[in-house]
Design an enzyme around this catalytic site. Structure first.
Site, short mmCIF file in Angstrom:
data_model
loop_
_atom_site.label_atom_id
_atom_site.label_comp_id
_atom_site.label_asym_id
_atom_site.label_seq_id
_atom_site.Cartn_x
_atom_site.Cartn_y
_atom_site.Cartn_z
N LYS A 147 -157.82 9.60 -66.63
CA LYS A 147 -157.60 8.63 -65.55
C LYS A 147 -158.38 7.35 -65.85
O LYS A 147 -159.43 7.07 -65.26
CB LYS A 147 -157.99 9.22 -64.20
CG LYS A 147 -157.41 8.46 -63.01
CD LYS A 147 -157.64 9.23 -61.72
CE LYS A 147 -157.14 8.48 -60.49
NZ LYS A 147 -155.66 8.37 -60.46
N GLU A 180 -143.77 11.03 -64.82
CA GLU A 180 -144.38 10.92 -63.49
C GLU A 180 -144.09 9.54 -62.93
O GLU A 180 -143.42 8.73 -63.56
CB GLU A 180 -145.88 11.17 -63.57
CG GLU A 180 -146.63 10.22 -64.49
CD GLU A 180 -148.10 10.59 -64.67
OE1 GLU A 180 -148.63 11.32 -63.81
OE2 GLU A 180 -148.71 10.14 -65.65
#
Length: 287
Positions: A147, A180
């Site tokens: 992330k 995603e």
């Protein structure tokens, strides 16, 4: 009321918050972040978010800027100062300040830590009419499981979606499969009733809301399958939805301008959203 941020050891007025011009996060996107949802003053899945922060830091070989219990205290103190009831806590850790060079600094550098909070409207169980998504090529790097703050491809995809009238972008890999969303995980319910989401690998972020929802699906005896699904399969699905710390469970009723099934919120997404809102309301109270 004044709004505060936390920057490298100090709680400062949000309007005056700043980092050094040679912070490697600013110049090289050499850093990671986490976003934790807050509902009724309660942190949602804090432990799982901090566990993922720890993993991201280890993958980039960045040390913790403070001890984990200290970070937990900072989160709570910033929430208290900002009187945060419903919203988000954003935390970012970069490698720190060093003379600009692509390689890691040769001398020890203290990692930089920044936290802010954001008030948002309270998310309710009623999902409304659902959202639209627009597909876009997935042009990101091959370590989307970390992330990091390097989000430019996500930004461009999200902007293109918004300009088309959609809320979110669904990213499509070279095999035509949905990886995603630009800032969410993607799910469908097939015509056979299977709940499908892509398995976690280097191509997607292991969403914390996604992880919690997998447990809920099991409790509700839904048939969960983790596998790739194509954009065309999604367009033919019975239902579709997205998940994230900011959107909870949000039904998708339109893909690339075409309705999903009858174009209305489906029962599976509705039920999962209701269950997640209930779960969020039972999070850890912050005093």
């Amino acid at each position: 009321m004044s709004r505060y941020a936390y920057v490298n050891g100090r709680y400062v007025d949000h309007r005056e918050a700043s980092v050094h011009i040679e912070d490697r996060g600013y110049q090289l996107a050499d850093g990671v972040y986490e976003v934790v949802g807050v509902r009724d003053g309660r942190l949602i899945d804090e432990k799982l978010h901090l566990d993922r922060l720890d993993r991201s830091l280890r993958e980039l070989r960045i040390g913790w800027p403070v001890a984990r219990p200290t970070l937990e205290f900072i989160i709570r103190e910033l929430m208290r100062r900002n009187r945060l009831r419903d919203g988000l806590v954003y935390m970012q850790v970069t490698r720190g300040v060093a003379r600009r060079d692509h390689a890691f600094p040769t001398q020890p550098v203290k990692p930089a830590l920044v936290l802010t909070t954001k008030n948002t409207r309270r998310i309710e169980a009623d999902a409304g009419a659902g959202i639209a998504v627009k597909s876009a090529p997935d042009i990101r790097w091959e370590r989307c499981d970390i992330k990091t703050v390097a989000l430019l491809p996500n930004v461009l995809a999200k902007q293109a979606a918004r300009e088309s009238g959609a809320y979110e972008a669904w990213l499509i890999d070279g095999q035509g499969n949905v990886t995603e969303g630009a800032s969410t995980n993607a799910w469908i319910v097939t015509r056979d009733g299977e709940l499908v989401t892509r398995a976690t690998d280097n191509g997607i972020l292991a969403g914390i809301t996604r992880q919690t929802l997998k447990s809920m699906a099991s409790d509700l005896q839904l048939k969960l399958v983790e596998r790739p699904f194509s954009l065309e399969e999604a367009k033919q699905a019975r239902e579709a939805f997205i998940t994230s710390a900011t959107s909870f469970v949000t039904p998708v009723v339109k893909i690339d301008g075409a309705p999903v099934a009858d174009g209305k919120v489906g029962p599976t997404a509705r039920r999962l959203r209701e269950e997640y809102v209930r779960f969020a309301a039972e999070g850890e109270a912050v005093t």
